[in-house]
Design a protein around this motif. Structure first.
Motif, short mmCIF file in Angstrom:
data_model
loop_
_atom_site.label_atom_id
_atom_site.label_comp_id
_atom_site.label_asym_id
_atom_site.label_seq_id
_atom_site.Cartn_x
_atom_site.Cartn_y
_atom_site.Cartn_z
N ALA A 109 0.85 -1.19 0.00
CA ALA A 109 0.00 0.00 0.00
C ALA A 109 0.88 1.24 0.00
CB ALA A 109 -0.92 0.00 1.22
N VAL A 110 0.38 2.28 -0.65
CA VAL A 110 1.15 3.53 -0.76
C VAL A 110 0.25 4.69 -0.32
CG1 VAL A 110 2.55 2.65 -2.68
CG2 VAL A 110 0.47 3.94 -3.18
N PRO A 111 0.82 5.85 0.03
CA PRO A 111 -0.01 7.01 0.37
C PRO A 111 -0.97 7.31 -0.78
CG PRO A 111 2.27 7.41 0.99
CD PRO A 111 2.26 6.11 0.23
N ARG A 112 -2.20 7.67 -0.40
CA ARG A 112 -3.29 7.83 -1.38
C ARG A 112 -2.91 8.77 -2.53
NH1 ARG A 112 -7.47 9.70 2.10
NH2 ARG A 112 -7.59 7.68 3.05
N ASP A 113 -2.13 9.81 -2.20
CA ASP A 113 -1.82 10.80 -3.25
C ASP A 113 -0.54 10.48 -4.03
OD1 ASP A 113 -0.06 11.24 -1.24
OD2 ASP A 113 -0.69 13.30 -0.78
N MET A 114 0.09 9.34 -3.74
CA MET A 114 1.31 9.00 -4.48
C MET A 114 0.94 8.39 -5.84
SD MET A 114 4.26 6.26 -3.37
CE MET A 114 4.91 5.21 -4.66
N PRO A 115 1.54 8.91 -6.91
CA PRO A 115 1.22 8.31 -8.21
C PRO A 115 1.74 6.86 -8.26
CG PRO A 115 2.62 10.28 -8.44
CD PRO A 115 2.54 9.97 -7.00
N LYS A 147 14.21 -1.12 -0.42
CA LYS A 147 14.89 -1.07 0.89
C LYS A 147 13.91 -1.49 1.96
CE LYS A 147 17.59 3.03 -0.36
NZ LYS A 147 16.61 3.93 -0.99
N ASN A 148 14.41 -2.25 2.93
CA ASN A 148 13.58 -2.81 3.98
C ASN A 148 13.44 -1.87 5.16
OD1 ASN A 148 12.11 -5.08 4.25
ND2 ASN A 148 13.80 -6.37 4.94
N CYS A 149 12.26 -1.87 5.78
CA CYS A 149 12.09 -1.20 7.08
C CYS A 149 11.28 -2.17 7.93
CB CYS A 149 11.34 0.13 6.88
SG CYS A 149 10.81 0.89 8.42
N LEU A 150 11.96 -2.92 8.77
CA LEU A 150 11.31 -3.98 9.54
C LEU A 150 10.65 -3.42 10.79
CD1 LEU A 150 10.84 -7.02 9.76
CD2 LEU A 150 13.02 -7.18 10.98
N LEU A 151 9.32 -3.59 10.89
CA LEU A 151 8.57 -3.16 12.06
C LEU A 151 7.68 -4.32 12.50
CD1 LEU A 151 7.28 0.38 10.94
CD2 LEU A 151 9.14 -0.10 12.54
N THR A 152 7.63 -4.61 13.79
CA THR A 152 6.76 -5.71 14.22
C THR A 152 5.34 -5.23 14.52
OG1 THR A 152 7.53 -5.49 16.49
CG2 THR A 152 8.66 -7.13 15.13
N GLY A 153 5.14 -3.92 14.54
CA GLY A 153 3.80 -3.39 14.74
C GLY A 153 3.72 -1.97 14.18
N SER A 154 2.52 -1.41 14.16
CA SER A 154 2.28 -0.04 13.69
C SER A 154 2.84 0.22 12.29
CB SER A 154 2.89 0.99 14.66
OG SER A 154 2.40 0.77 15.95
N LEU A 163 9.03 7.11 8.02
CA LEU A 163 9.97 5.98 8.12
C LEU A 163 10.10 5.22 6.80
CD1 LEU A 163 8.79 4.47 11.54
CD2 LEU A 163 10.76 5.95 11.12
N ALA A 164 9.04 5.27 5.99
CA ALA A 164 9.04 4.49 4.74
C ALA A 164 8.10 5.16 3.75
CB ALA A 164 8.56 3.07 5.04
N SER A 165 8.27 4.85 2.46
CA SER A 165 7.36 5.46 1.50
C SER A 165 6.21 4.54 1.11
CB SER A 165 8.12 5.95 0.27
OG SER A 165 9.01 4.98 -0.15
N ALA A 166 6.29 3.27 1.51
CA ALA A 166 5.19 2.34 1.23
C ALA A 166 5.17 1.31 2.35
CB ALA A 166 5.41 1.65 -0.12
N ILE A 167 4.10 0.52 2.40
CA ILE A 167 4.06 -0.56 3.40
C ILE A 167 3.63 -1.86 2.75
CG2 ILE A 167 3.43 1.10 5.22
CD1 ILE A 167 0.66 -0.39 5.32
N CYS A 168 3.93 -2.96 3.44
CA CYS A 168 3.46 -4.28 3.03
C CYS A 168 2.87 -4.88 4.30
CB CYS A 168 4.65 -5.08 2.51
SG CYS A 168 4.26 -6.81 2.24
#
Ligand code: PRT
Ligand code: ZN
Length: 225
Positions: A109-115, A147-154, A163-168
């Motif tokens: 998922a990406v920010p709603r306004d990101m092309p 590039k990875n940004c490992l988060l176990t929550g939030s 912290l990141a430009s997209a999430i999975c």
């Protein structure tokens, strides 16, 4: 203490899979005295002990043969399997049954306004996730470095927090993405809960009990169709 002669089943102690895991055993005629605080619960009418743990621990307990069966989300199972394989470890278990609950998808998922027009748009982007192995496999298949940004929550707040430009992350209704101004752009994995068995053979009595449970689960699932 767990008794080796009794069938050991690991299931989530508290969370999205616990109620339906308990319900499934009940529908199979397994009577259990649940005490919310206890790590182990015992069946009164069958030689079955339940080990109640965090879901993340369940695949490893089955792979290592510490328990005989586990009820777990395929997402967590496959993430742990990929992690062990990439660490050079051997992973073995038997997939007994895909279950009718715990359905969700792992999505980008990406920010709603990101092309966004395709996954190529995420080239070299930093992506926040709790599922680094499933994400890595997908991005490798697509041939897109990231590039990875490992988060176990939030995970869902990572873009707003810078912290990141997209999430999975896991999605079911989509309300969490919506509330955080995010747009689901790719489904990378579809998951349900499943029942797995350790690879090492069980003694014949335990295996007969597993077969009986499996037949009953099939009956329960057919009845609900
Ligand atoms: O404490 P423990 O480690 O045992 O639990 P946990 O917090 O790691 O897991 P838990 O209980 O949240 O989820 C257990 C399993 O349920 C997951 O591994 C999935 O297999 C399954 N499942 C099904 C889900 C969801 N649906 C789900 N929607 N797991 C998490 N979510 C979260 C998601 O991460 C996001 O934060 O719900 C939010 C999104 O939901 P929607 O409806 O807003 O889209
Ligand atoms: Zn967990």
């Amino acid at each position: 203490m767990l008794n080796k002669k009794r069938l050991r089943i690991a299931m989530q102690k508290s969370g999205r899979l616990s109620k339906e895991s308990q319900q499934l055993l009940k529908q199979c005629g397994v009577k259990i005295n649940w005490n919310e605080q206890r790590l182990i619960a015992y069946s009164e009418n069958m030689p079955i002990d339940i080990l109640r743990v965090r879901d993340d621990d369940i695949p490893g307990l089955v792979f290592d043969g510490v328990v005989d069966l586990g009820i777990i989300g395929e997402n967590v199972l496959e993430e742990e399997e990929l992690g062990r394989l990439s660490a050079g470890e051997d992973v073995q278990y038997k997939m007994l049954k895909r279950l009718e609950f715990g359905g969700c998808r792992l999505s980008l998922a990406v920010p709603r306004d990101m092309p966004y027009s395709s996954v190529q748009d995420l080239q070299d982007a930093r992506i926040a996730t709790s599922y680094p192995n499933l994400l890595k496999r997908y991005m490798q298949e697509e041939g897109v470095p990231f590039k990875n940004c490992l988060l176990t929550g939030s995970v869902e707040v990572a873009p707003t927090a810078g912290l990141a430009s997209a999430i999975c992350d896991l999605v079911s209704s989509g309300a969490t993405l919506e509330a955080n101004g995010l747009r689901e752009v790719e489904i990378i994995y579809q998951s349900k809960a499943c029942l797995i068995q350790r690879a090492a053979e069980l003694d014949s009595e335990k295996q007969a009990l597993v077969d009986k449970l499996l037949t009953r689960i099939q009956g329960v699932q057919q009845a609900s169709e």
